[in-house]
Motif scaffolding. Structure first.
Motif, PDB file in Angstrom:
ATOM      1  N   SER A 152       0.842  -1.185   0.000  1.00  0.00           N
ATOM      2  CA  SER A 152       0.000   0.000   0.000  1.00  0.00           C
ATOM      3  C   SER A 152       0.875   1.231   0.000  1.00  0.00           C
ATOM      4  CB  SER A 152      -0.919   0.000   1.229  1.00  0.00           C
ATOM      5  OG  SER A 152      -1.783   1.127   1.191  1.00  0.00           O
ATOM      6  N   ILE A 159      -1.929   4.389   8.244  1.00  0.00           N
ATOM      7  CA  ILE A 159      -2.569   5.215   9.265  1.00  0.00           C
ATOM      8  C   ILE A 159      -2.400   4.508  10.612  1.00  0.00           C
ATOM      9  CG2 ILE A 159      -4.728   6.244  10.075  1.00  0.00           C
ATOM     10  CD1 ILE A 159      -5.664   6.428   7.212  1.00  0.00           C
ATOM     11  N   ARG A 160      -1.761   5.192  11.564  1.00  0.00           N
ATOM     12  CA  ARG A 160      -1.473   4.589  12.864  1.00  0.00           C
ATOM     13  C   ARG A 160      -1.942   5.514  13.983  1.00  0.00           C
ATOM     14  NH1 ARG A 160       3.296   5.213  10.182  1.00  0.00           N
ATOM     15  NH2 ARG A 160       4.145   3.410   9.044  1.00  0.00           N
ATOM     16  N   VAL A 200      -0.591   9.759   9.755  1.00  0.00           N
ATOM     17  CA  VAL A 200      -0.944   9.292   8.420  1.00  0.00           C
ATOM     18  C   VAL A 200       0.282   9.491   7.533  1.00  0.00           C
ATOM     19  CG1 VAL A 200      -2.465   9.618   6.441  1.00  0.00           C
ATOM     20  CG2 VAL A 200      -3.362   9.927   8.762  1.00  0.00           C
ATOM     21  N   GLY A 237      -9.972   2.813   0.553  1.00  0.00           N
ATOM     22  CA  GLY A 237      -9.522   2.288   1.841  1.00  0.00           C
ATOM     23  C   GLY A 237      -8.970   3.375   2.737  1.00  0.00           C
ATOM     24  N   PHE A 238      -8.228   4.308   2.148  1.00  0.00           N
ATOM     25  CA  PHE A 238      -7.678   5.424   2.917  1.00  0.00           C
ATOM     26  C   PHE A 238      -8.804   6.218   3.585  1.00  0.00           C
ATOM     27  CE2 PHE A 238      -6.456   9.793   3.480  1.00  0.00           C
ATOM     28  CZ  PHE A 238      -5.130   9.756   3.889  1.00  0.00           C
ATOM     29  N   GLU A 268     -10.399   4.363   6.527  1.00  0.00           N
ATOM     30  CA  GLU A 268      -9.584   4.374   7.743  1.00  0.00           C
ATOM     31  C   GLU A 268      -9.553   5.761   8.378  1.00  0.00           C
ATOM     32  OE1 GLU A 268      -5.821   2.320   7.863  1.00  0.00           O
ATOM     33  OE2 GLU A 268      -6.291   1.259   6.015  1.00  0.00           O
ATOM     34  N   ALA A 272     -12.688   6.444  10.247  1.00  0.00           N
ATOM     35  CA  ALA A 272     -12.863   5.662  11.469  1.00  0.00           C
ATOM     36  C   ALA A 272     -12.183   6.304  12.679  1.00  0.00           C
ATOM     37  CB  ALA A 272     -12.318   4.251  11.265  1.00  0.00           C
ATOM     38  N   LEU A 273     -11.370   7.354  12.455  1.00  0.00           N
ATOM     39  CA  LEU A 273     -10.726   8.023  13.581  1.00  0.00           C
ATOM     40  C   LEU A 273     -11.772   8.753  14.424  1.00  0.00           C
ATOM     41  CD1 LEU A 273      -7.604   9.593  11.803  1.00  0.00           C
ATOM     42  CD2 LEU A 273      -7.676   7.517  13.206  1.00  0.00           C
TER      43      LEU A 273
END
Length: 341
Positions: A3, A7-8, A16, A31-32, A35, A38-39
């Motif tokens: 990828s 994102i962590r 990011v 997908g980005f 994610e 979802a934060l």
């Protein structure tokens, strides 16, 4: 699957990272965005960029999503934010650049095959995309749309101090090591100092990998040697002395230059793609590159495909091919050039 982003969660915020071509590896922005969405509400985001750009449509979607995010977005350009990646950077509440980093803006580009109407439609689409990009750059920098449009048309590269001076970044920090997994030579106006830095870093990475492998081998051999008896150690030492080093370069000459190998590979790939486009068989380029086909093999395959292709029949256009009134070429040649005998 590889990828181009990660994102962590980090403490009370999120990091990011976009460290490759946006939209690469068949991974879209979908997908980005999932994610990122979802934060938790209000999560501060540190966006780290080192990217040559990529899909402009994915970049616009990412930019808009970051602008909608409730938390503070701080953009750190760790090396290069070029093309579409520079537009993603404009979503930051603050844009921070090390002194040796670069930012580049240019006109969007696209590829189309078809009729004149198809090409006019592509041109109109590119004009609309550029208008959207101009608005984003102008809003961040405070420059007029006309100024931004001219800078984009010229493929303008900003070093960190220029970017801050012209409003495309907010703050300078100490220089960092620039590393890139992509070919910076794809851009026509890439600053020579940047090209040299990236190539030097790639060469040093190759050398470091070799040193690391050799060090691991030495460590393994030392660990095994500790388990041998004195007699076995002497035998192992004798064997090592008798055999030449495994890493001895071939006597024929110096090892090949990695930069030259990369340049040859890129030139070959571009030539293959150009041939496929000229032949109207763009979809065949990927197979040729995977098979490492030579240019002669590519030409032969394209000619064969052209010969096998049947003309497309469209009811409202005259059908291609020889009319019923046309005479065979053999007859024409025979009547024109009569053999003497």
């Amino acid at each position: 699957m590889a990828s181009w982003y990660a994102i962590r969660a980090r403490g009370t915020g999120a990091e990011v990272a976009i460290y490759d071509e946006i939209g690469a590896y068949g991974v879209s922005a979908k997908g980005f965005l999932a994610e990122l969405g979802a934060l938790p509400e209000g999560t501060p985001v540190d966006l780290r960029l080192n990217s040559p750009g990529g899909s402009v449509f994915d970049a616009v979607a990412i930019h808009n999503a970051l602008k909608r995010h409730e938390g503070t977005v701080t953009v750190w350009i760790d090396g290069i934010a070029a093309s579409a990646a520079s537009y993603v950077a404009m979503a930051g509440d603050e844009i921070v650049m090390p002194e040796n980093a670069f930012l580049m803006i240019h006109d969007p580009a696209g590829l189309v095959m078809g009729t004149a109407e198809d090409m006019r439609a592509m041109a109109e689409a590119l004009d609309k995309v550029k208008g959207s990009l101009v608005s984003g750059y102008a809003a961040k920098s405070g420059r007029t749309p006309e100024e931004v449009s001219a800078l984009m048309a010229a493929e303008t590269w900003f070093d960190a101090s220029d970017a801050v001076a012209q409003g495309f970044a907010d703050r300078l920090i100490e220089p960092v090591r620039i590393a890139a997994n992509f070919d910076i030579g794809r851009f026509r106006n890439a600053p020579p100092v940047l090209v040299e830095q990236v190539e030097a870093d790639q060469d040093s990475d190759d050398a470091a990998d070799c040193v690391e492998i050799e060090a691991d081998e030495d460590t393994d051999e030392a660990a095994e040697g500790d388990q041998l008896s004195d007699v076995e150690n002497e035998q192992a030492a004798a064997a090592d002395t008798a055999q030449p080093p495994a890493e001895t370069p071939p006597p024929s000459g110096a090892p090949p230059d990695p930069a030259a190998i990369r340049a040859d590979a890129i030139g070959h790939a571009r030539a293959v793609i150009d041939l496929c486009l000229l032949a109207g068989q763009a979809q065949m380029a990927g197979r040729f590159l995977e098979e490492n086909a030579s240019l002669d093999e590519v030409r032969a395959a394209l000619l064969a495909a052209k010969a096998e292709a049947e003309p497309e029949i469209v009811p409202h256009h005259p059908q291609p091919g020889r009319s019923s009134a046309a005479r065979p070429w053999g007859e024409i040649v025979a009547r024109t050039f009569k053999l003497k005998g």
